[in-house]
Scaffold this active site. Structure first.
Site, mmCIF file in Angstrom:
data_model
loop_
_atom_site.group_PDB
_atom_site.id
_atom_site.type_symbol
_atom_site.label_atom_id
_atom_site.label_comp_id
_atom_site.label_asym_id
_atom_site.label_seq_id
_atom_site.Cartn_x
_atom_site.Cartn_y
_atom_site.Cartn_z
ATOM 1 N N HIS A 308 0.855 -1.185 0.000
ATOM 2 C CA HIS A 308 0.000 0.000 0.000
ATOM 3 C C HIS A 308 0.887 1.229 0.000
ATOM 4 O O HIS A 308 1.939 1.234 0.638
ATOM 5 C CB HIS A 308 -0.894 0.013 1.252
ATOM 6 C CG HIS A 308 -2.041 0.958 1.127
ATOM 7 N ND1 HIS A 308 -1.916 2.293 1.382
ATOM 8 C CD2 HIS A 308 -3.320 0.750 0.735
ATOM 9 C CE1 HIS A 308 -3.094 2.873 1.172
ATOM 10 N NE2 HIS A 308 -3.951 1.967 0.773
ATOM 11 N N ASP A 366 -7.915 -5.357 0.429
ATOM 12 C CA ASP A 366 -8.518 -6.233 -0.578
ATOM 13 C C ASP A 366 -8.083 -7.678 -0.486
ATOM 14 O O ASP A 366 -8.564 -8.516 -1.240
ATOM 15 C CB ASP A 366 -8.175 -5.689 -1.986
ATOM 16 C CG ASP A 366 -8.943 -4.426 -2.277
ATOM 17 O OD1 ASP A 366 -10.097 -4.353 -1.855
ATOM 18 O OD2 ASP A 366 -8.380 -3.521 -2.897
HETATM 19 N N1 ACO Z 1 4.135 -7.732 -4.778
HETATM 20 C C1 ACO Z 1 5.474 -7.699 -4.974
HETATM 21 N N2 ACO Z 1 6.242 -6.608 -4.848
HETATM 22 C C2 ACO Z 1 5.616 -5.449 -4.524
HETATM 23 C C3 ACO Z 1 4.216 -5.389 -4.294
HETATM 24 C C4 ACO Z 1 3.489 -6.580 -4.434
HETATM 25 N N3 ACO Z 1 2.165 -6.585 -4.236
HETATM 26 N N4 ACO Z 1 3.873 -4.126 -3.991
HETATM 27 C C5 ACO Z 1 4.984 -3.401 -4.013
HETATM 28 N N5 ACO Z 1 6.061 -4.200 -4.327
HETATM 29 C C6 ACO Z 1 7.480 -3.788 -4.390
HETATM 30 C C7 ACO Z 1 7.774 -2.988 -5.648
HETATM 31 O O1 ACO Z 1 8.239 -3.829 -6.695
HETATM 32 C C8 ACO Z 1 8.869 -2.064 -5.167
HETATM 33 O O2 ACO Z 1 10.057 -2.800 -5.077
HETATM 34 P P1 ACO Z 1 11.489 -2.058 -5.359
HETATM 35 O O3 ACO Z 1 11.628 -1.024 -4.276
HETATM 36 O O4 ACO Z 1 12.516 -3.151 -5.269
HETATM 37 O O5 ACO Z 1 11.387 -1.453 -6.725
HETATM 38 C C9 ACO Z 1 8.447 -1.740 -3.718
HETATM 39 O O6 ACO Z 1 7.681 -2.897 -3.290
HETATM 40 C C10 ACO Z 1 7.595 -0.484 -3.581
HETATM 41 O O7 ACO Z 1 6.464 -0.620 -4.462
HETATM 42 P P2 ACO Z 1 5.850 0.563 -5.336
HETATM 43 O O8 ACO Z 1 5.123 -0.016 -6.486
HETATM 44 O O9 ACO Z 1 6.927 1.569 -5.609
HETATM 45 O O10 ACO Z 1 4.825 1.186 -4.278
HETATM 46 P P3 ACO Z 1 3.591 2.120 -4.603
HETATM 47 O O11 ACO Z 1 3.297 2.835 -3.337
HETATM 48 O O12 ACO Z 1 3.845 2.943 -5.817
HETATM 49 O O13 ACO Z 1 2.405 1.107 -4.965
HETATM 50 C C11 ACO Z 1 0.641 -0.464 -4.679
HETATM 51 C C12 ACO Z 1 1.480 0.661 -4.028
HETATM 52 C C13 ACO Z 1 0.148 0.006 -6.054
HETATM 53 C C14 ACO Z 1 -0.559 -0.745 -3.803
HETATM 54 C C15 ACO Z 1 1.520 -1.720 -4.825
HETATM 55 O O14 ACO Z 1 1.926 -2.170 -3.554
HETATM 56 C C16 ACO Z 1 0.783 -2.851 -5.581
HETATM 57 O O15 ACO Z 1 0.842 -2.891 -6.810
HETATM 58 N N6 ACO Z 1 0.139 -3.789 -4.828
HETATM 59 C C17 ACO Z 1 -0.666 -4.830 -5.458
HETATM 60 C C18 ACO Z 1 -1.996 -4.281 -5.923
HETATM 61 C C19 ACO Z 1 -2.942 -4.010 -4.765
HETATM 62 O O16 ACO Z 1 -3.137 -4.833 -3.889
HETATM 63 N N7 ACO Z 1 -3.563 -2.821 -4.814
HETATM 64 C C20 ACO Z 1 -4.583 -2.416 -3.817
HETATM 65 C C21 ACO Z 1 -4.076 -1.329 -2.953
HETATM 66 S S1 ACO Z 1 -5.242 -0.943 -1.714
HETATM 67 C C22 ACO Z 1 -6.436 -0.038 -2.531
HETATM 68 O O17 ACO Z 1 -6.200 0.726 -3.417
HETATM 69 C C23 ACO Z 1 -7.746 -0.276 -2.116
#
Ligand code: ACO
Length: 431
Positions: A308, A366
């Protein structure tokens, strides 16, 4: 006491300026940079808004480090346990918990706005039976802008309030109709003798041929899920509603924009994506393989329902939903659900893994909600619609707060232009 300031020094030009610092009732201090360009000739750069506040808001407070969520100051755990969805809606819209008579009046108002215009129903026929219900929601909610001309003056507070009531009341009716359309079944009219959540289940699952009595466990579960999803401050869809509304656009069109933004799998679409992922994993023996895929930078796969932008701790909503999930599965005879077993195993492995620990990736709201919806008989493609019904309250609360704010201006970010430098046009025969 003198207001706090932040000194910004530009060493290359040997100059500095004092930027005012805002302090909210909770949360970190925030540096005001609106005058930066005027004073220093520079913009700030923060794609994705990682460290940028876009407005003042008194609706919802989140502390992502501590895993805290409050609506109007009330902890989400207390509201999920003790309140109802419509009471929470009142709280988010008006700022205070209602007195008994205020709540009764509000509930009555919502109940008496649940029907949709018969002409609106014709719109559904334009959608193929296999259209995604979120596509239908975006279109039908947006089309509400073509009705209700009696109350669309956004500068009139009473008009804004009527629009808010209409939207919140009609969302379940529009959502259930999207589902019925996909089943090629007749739409079911709302019933005024049922509560908000029971009425929604009734419109989803009743048929004109026989009586349908909503299961109280299902009603309670939906109530809690709707409370947890009702608002989450300046997330992508709420910011979309605010940005659309900042141009003084029609409120229903702004909410349709929010629905479109919510649909993406990185936001509200994650609940559907979680179930698809669990089905793809298929068996507990495959969990480790998928955790490895999620950690592999060359593989686009991510653990859906994990991570998140704001929470760097367990999402407080996920903790509550996990408990509700166990209760629903037990009462619906799915206690040994393979999907639940998979989800628990996935969570267990990921929470012990250094990749997830270092990046502070925890289950989000979620991760478990889809399993509950599945147990209640709600199909995967309706999960994000469920989220949209609940979040329509947050969206309208933010829209109303924004329009009423005298300092509100059209939202207009700046950019770092990195395209071609100035060049002269070349006629086509010379290229
Ligand atoms: N699985 C694996 N790796 C992940 C995940 C994941 N679910 N989420 C983040 N990471 C990693 C990224 O690859 C990144 O790694 P790095 O630093 O080595 O490059 C690091 O964790 C940070 O992730 P970002 O994508 O930069 O974080 P951001 O804050 O931009 O994105 C998000 C947050 C979109 C929620 C992301 O965690 C994600 O895609 N999660 C899966 C989708 C999801 O569950 N979304 C619902 C969110 S809650 C809502 O909106 C209701």
């Amino acid at each position: 006491m003198a207001a706090k300031t932040f000194t910004l020094t530009d060493n290359s030009n040997n100059r500095s300026m004092e930027l005012p610092v805002r302090q909210g009732t909770q949360g970190p201090p925030t540096i005001e940079i609106a005058s930066l360009y005027k004073e220093m000739g520079v913009f700030t750069y923060d794609p994705g808004f990682l460290g940028t506040g876009s407005c003042n808001s008194a609706i919802t407070y989140i502390d992502g480090e501590e895993g805290i969520l409050q609506y109007r100051g009330y902890p989400i755990e207390q509201l999920a346990e003790k309140s109802s969805f419509l009471e929470v809606a009142y709280l988010l819209l008006y700022g205070e918990l209602p007195a008994a008579t205020e709540l009764a009046t509000f509930e009555n108002m919502i109940i008496h706005h649940t029907m949709i215009n018969e002409n609106l129903k014709n719109l559904y026929n334009g959608f193929h039976y296999d259209a995604h219900p979120m596509a239908i929601m975006t279109g039908v909610v947006g089309s509400l802008s073509a009705f209700y001309h009696d109350s669309l003056d956004i500068h009139n507070p009473r008009h804004r309030e009527i629009s808010a009531h209409r939207l919140i009341a009609k969302m379940p009716t529009i959502a259930a109709a999207s589902y019925k359309h996909s089943k090629c079944e007749p739409f079911i009219y709302p019933r005024n003798d049922m509560g908000f959540c029971a009425n929604f289940l009734h419109m989803m699952f009743a048929s004109p041929c026989e009586e349908y009595v909503p299961d109280p466990v299902a009603v309670k579960a939906i109530e809690v899920l709707f409370i947890l999803h009702a608002d989450h401050e300046q997330n992508a869809s709420t910011s979309t509603v605010r940005l659309a509304g900042s141009s003084q656009a029609n409120p229903f069109a702004c909410i349709a924009a929010g629905i479109a933004s919510l649909w993406g799998p990185a936001h509200g679409g994650a609940n559907e994506a979680v179930l698809n992922m669990l089905e793809e994993i298929g068996d507990v023996s495959q969990v480790e393989k998928y955790v490895l895929k999620a950690k592999d930078k060359d593989d686009p796969f991510r653990l859906m329902g994990f991570g998140h932008r704001v929470y760097k701790n367990y999402d407080p909503r996920a903790r509550i939903i996990r408990k509700v999930c166990h209760e629903v599965l037990a009462s619906t005879g799915h206690a040994d659900s393979p999907l639940m077993e998979l989800a628990v195993k996935l969570e267990e492995i990921a929470l012990k893994d250094d990749y997830f620990i270092e990046r502070k990736l925890y289950p989000n709201v979620d991760f478990y909600s889809g399993i509950i919806y599945r147990a209640l008989g709600i199909p995967n493609n309706m999960f994000t619609v469920m989220f949209a019904i609940a979040r329509s309250v947050g969206w309208t609360a933010h829209w109303m707060e924004m329009i009423a704010d005298p300092s509100q201006r059209i939202g207009r970010p700046r950019q770092v232009y990195d395209g071609a430098p100035k060049r002269d046009y070349v006629p086509v025969d010379k290229r």
